[in-house]
Design a protein around this motif. Structure first.
Motif, PDB file in Angstrom:
ATOM      1  N   SER A   1      99.910 -29.219  -3.839  1.00  0.00           N
ATOM      2  CA  SER A   1     100.102 -30.218  -4.895  1.00  0.00           C
ATOM      3  C   SER A   1      98.823 -30.982  -5.186  1.00  0.00           C
ATOM      4  N   LEU A   2      98.086 -31.344  -4.124  1.00  0.00           N
ATOM      5  CA  LEU A   2      96.826 -32.056  -4.317  1.00  0.00           C
ATOM      6  C   LEU A   2      95.783 -31.147  -4.943  1.00  0.00           C
ATOM      7  N   LEU A   3      95.764 -29.882  -4.555  1.00  0.00           N
ATOM      8  CA  LEU A   3      94.811 -28.931  -5.121  1.00  0.00           C
ATOM      9  C   LEU A   3      95.064 -28.748  -6.617  1.00  0.00           C
ATOM     10  N   LEU A   4      96.317 -28.650  -7.012  1.00  0.00           N
ATOM     11  CA  LEU A   4      96.641 -28.504  -8.441  1.00  0.00           C
ATOM     12  C   LEU A   4      96.237 -29.747  -9.217  1.00  0.00           C
ATOM     13  N   SER A   5      96.429 -30.933  -8.629  1.00  0.00           N
ATOM     14  CA  SER A   5      96.047 -32.174  -9.302  1.00  0.00           C
ATOM     15  C   SER A   5      94.538 -32.254  -9.502  1.00  0.00           C
ATOM     16  N   VAL A   6      93.769 -31.877  -8.469  1.00  0.00           N
ATOM     17  CA  VAL A   6      92.305 -31.908  -8.582  1.00  0.00           C
ATOM     18  C   VAL A   6      91.823 -30.855  -9.566  1.00  0.00           C
ATOM     19  N   ALA A   7      92.431 -29.668  -9.518  1.00  0.00           N
ATOM     20  CA  ALA A   7      92.025 -28.591 -10.440  1.00  0.00           C
ATOM     21  C   ALA A   7      92.308 -28.976 -11.888  1.00  0.00           C
ATOM     22  N   THR A   8      93.434 -29.620 -12.136  1.00  0.00           N
ATOM     23  CA  THR A   8      93.761 -30.062 -13.491  1.00  0.00           C
ATOM     24  C   THR A   8      92.768 -31.115 -13.977  1.00  0.00           C
ATOM     25  N   ALA A   9      92.395 -32.038 -13.093  1.00  0.00           N
ATOM     26  CA  ALA A   9      91.440 -33.083 -13.480  1.00  0.00           C
ATOM     27  C   ALA A   9      90.059 -32.516 -13.760  1.00  0.00           C
ATOM     28  N   ARG A  10      89.680 -31.417 -13.050  1.00  0.00           N
ATOM     29  CA  ARG A  10      88.337 -30.860 -13.219  1.00  0.00           C
ATOM     30  C   ARG A  10      88.312 -29.698 -14.215  1.00  0.00           C
ATOM     31  N   GLU A  11      89.422 -29.420 -14.841  1.00  0.00           N
ATOM     32  CA  GLU A  11      89.498 -28.251 -15.720  1.00  0.00           C
ATOM     33  C   GLU A  11      88.530 -28.347 -16.894  1.00  0.00           C
ATOM     34  N   SER A  12      88.382 -29.524 -17.473  1.00  0.00           N
ATOM     35  CA  SER A  12      87.533 -29.679 -18.656  1.00  0.00           C
ATOM     36  C   SER A  12      86.123 -30.169 -18.334  1.00  0.00           C
ATOM     37  N   ILE A  13      85.800 -30.292 -17.051  1.00  0.00           N
ATOM     38  CA  ILE A  13      84.478 -30.812 -16.667  1.00  0.00           C
ATOM     39  C   ILE A  13      83.462 -29.678 -16.720  1.00  0.00           C
ATOM     40  N   PRO A  14      82.354 -29.840 -17.481  1.00  0.00           N
ATOM     41  CA  PRO A  14      81.391 -28.732 -17.634  1.00  0.00           C
ATOM     42  C   PRO A  14      80.422 -28.588 -16.462  1.00  0.00           C
ATOM     43  N   PHE A  15      80.387 -29.556 -15.537  1.00  0.00           N
ATOM     44  CA  PHE A  15      79.394 -29.550 -14.463  1.00  0.00           C
ATOM     45  C   PHE A  15      80.036 -29.175 -13.137  1.00  0.00           C
ATOM     46  N   PRO A  16      79.251 -28.582 -12.244  1.00  0.00           N
ATOM     47  CA  PRO A  16      79.754 -28.370 -10.875  1.00  0.00           C
ATOM     48  C   PRO A  16      79.918 -29.712 -10.167  1.00  0.00           C
ATOM     49  N   ALA A  17      80.603 -29.678  -9.030  1.00  0.00           N
ATOM     50  CA  ALA A  17      80.921 -30.927  -8.321  1.00  0.00           C
ATOM     51  C   ALA A  17      79.675 -31.677  -7.883  1.00  0.00           C
TER      52      ALA A  17
END
Length: 529
Positions: free
Chosen positions: A344-360
């Motif tokens: 659940s936490l992984l899906l939440s983080v992936a959704t938040a970073r889906e539109s981010i153009p930069f690496p972490a």
């Protein structure tokens, strides 16, 4: 009608015989001697203080004889100079007919507590520049140095950088005399020694080395004295100058000396066998030797009950790990080790970073740099607007960056928690070291994941184990392990259990109390009727 006349002459009192012969004048010192002619001395000092409008040359006449008073207007206490030097001279010598010596003036005319006779020209100039007044007499080759130093200085106030809920409210000032007085109020012992140094070719800054001679290690005191004697610089304006000259490892990000503006902190460390360095012109006093654990100890830990102190200290240790590792862990997990997160936490983080153009790593560097810039701006701006700009800047920039898709919301949360964690470190120079090391940890995590964090931690541990503060291991208490010192590292034991001083700093006279557990029999005052 005869005119009264005061005649000045050299002291005729013969020195008492001693086993050590008097030192003879060296040929190179002949040009540095004062003259018996007042006019010649006046011309010499007027040439030395040429174009110095704040230097006052005050003539005093006694019949046909003349004396000269030289001082810097802004550096002397005018009322002290008038009441204890000028007025006694004018009143008591006005009708004097006998010959007057410098010894007469020193012993029965001038009422100041400190009067020094100097015969060398450069020493006289240095004394005037240090805030003293110089009295020159015709026919005498001695200058009387009158201790009337004063001037306008900041008064004793509450420390700004080390605020506490409980404890003394007084803090050091820019006056070294006031600072030593504040320390003497705390430690009323003849074992408190102060050794004076003058450092700086032009500033001639007064530096004092303070220590307890019955507690401090003589080898450490000898070493720091040698390092202070070896400093050659044109000026010293703050204690940081001294710190960089005498620390063991100048290329280490970790400070090997602690600074404070609290007299109670200096007194506590002196009573453990350490030394302190006072520098004129700054309220910050240097202390050493120190250990890594001191940067997570606040003076308030020793004024609150030990239950509360231990809870707060464990909280600090936890937040130090957050300040150093949290961004690096986020980068490593989101880049390499996604399976470490719950689904659940992984899906939440992936959704938040889906539109981010930069690496972490780029995302983290952007936010960390912006946060550091906002913190610096909040310090430099006036106090009335600094905090408002910092809070509004963080809110506006963070919210706008998330909405624009430049950074993710989890990264904003991570950076905010990291910033808050770094503020929990009581010592500012220790917090700076953690803030700097956060960036290499992030780079290692982006390159190798959690293994990079482990490698960085190993390198950091090796560096800390090899670090010394005036010969004392930086991780003393843990590495090498000393069970007695653990009482003030992982926990803070009650005062009645702190029987011995830390062996890392005090080699002799380690016992400081009986160590009896509080009980009705051991309480002072006896039994009440």
């Amino acid at each position: 009608m005869t005119r009264n006349r005061t005649r000045f002459k050299a002291d005729t009192k013969q020195p008492e015989p001693s086993g050590t012969p008097e030192p003879t004048e060296r040929p190179e010192d002949e040009g540095n001697q004062l003259s018996k002619q007042l006019l010649q001395n006046r011309e010499m000092f007027q040439e030395a203080f040429k174009n110095c409008s704040d230097v006052v040359f005050r003539e005093i006449r006694f019949g046909q004889e003349t004396a000269l008073l030289v001082f810097i207007d802004a550096l002397v206490n005018a009322s002290n100079l008038h009441d204890n030097a000028l007025r006694p001279l004018l009143q008591q010598l006005r009708g004097e007919t006998d010959e007057v010596t410098a010894l007469d003036l020193e012993e029965r005319v001038i009422t100041l507590s400190q009067v020094l006779k100097i015969r060398k020209r450069q020493e006289s100039i240095d004394a005037v520049l240090d805030g003293n007044a110089m009295l020159l007499l015709d026919g005498l080759d001695d200058a009387l140095i009158l201790n009337v130093s004063g001037g306008t200085r900041r008064g004793v106030e509450e420390p700004v950088t080390e605020a506490s809920v409980r404890g003394p409210r007084e803090g050091f000032t820019e006056s070294i005399g006031t600072n030593i007085g504040l320390l003497r109020f705390k430690i009323k012992s003849e074992h408190l020694k102060t050794v004076s140094f003058s450092i700086g070719e032009h500033t001639k800054t007064r530096v004092l080395l303070c220590y307890m001679d019955n507690l401090a290690d003589p080898a450490v005191i000898e070493e720091v004295s040698k390092r202070l004697d070896g400093i050659e610089i044109d000026g010293v304006l703050e204690s940081a100058y001294i710190e960089e000259f005498i620390e063991d490892e100048p290329y280490s990000p970790f400070p090997q000396m602690q600074y404070t503006e609290r007299p109670d902190t200096v007194a506590a460390l002196l009573l453990e066998g350490r030394f302190a360095i006072f520098v004129d012109g700054t309220p910050f006093v240097l202390m050493a030797p120190i250990s890594f654990w001191q940067f997570f100890q606040a003076s308030e830990d020793y004024y609150e009950r030990y239950f509360i102190a231990n809870l707060i200290r464990w909280l600090r240790y936890a937040f130090v790990f957050i300040a150093l590792y949290l961004p690096a862990l986020y980068i490593a997990i989101t880049t390499y080790h996604q399976d470490m997160l719950p689904t659940s936490l992984l899906l939440s983080v992936a959704t938040a970073r889906e539109s981010i153009p930069f690496p972490a790593i780029v995302e983290a560097l952007i936010m960390e740099t912006a946060f550091e810039a906002l913190r610096e701006a909040g310090i430099r701006l006036p106090k009335t607007v600094g905090q408002a700009v910092s809070i509004l800047g963080a809110l506006v920039i963070g919210q706008a960056a998330v909405q624009a898709g430049i950074v993710s919301a989890p990264m904003v949360i991570i950076v905010s928690m990291t910033g808050i964690a770094s503020f929990t470190i009581p010592r500012f120079n220790g917090a700076i070291a953690i803030r700097m090391l956060r960036f290499p940890m992030m780079v290692m995590a982006s390159a190798f994941g959690v293994f990079g964090i482990v490698i960085g931690t190993l390198l950091l541990s090796v560096h800390l184990c090899g670090l010394r503060s005036f010969g004392v291991p930086y991780l003393s208490g843990i590495a090498p392990l000393k069970l007695n010192e653990l009482k003030d590292i992982l926990i803070r034991v009650p005062w009645w259990k702190s029987v011995l001083r830390p062996s890392s700093y005090s080699k002799a006279n380690r016992k400081r109390m009986r160590g009896l557990k509080p009980s009705p029999e051991n309480r002072t005052g006896g039994n009440r009727e």
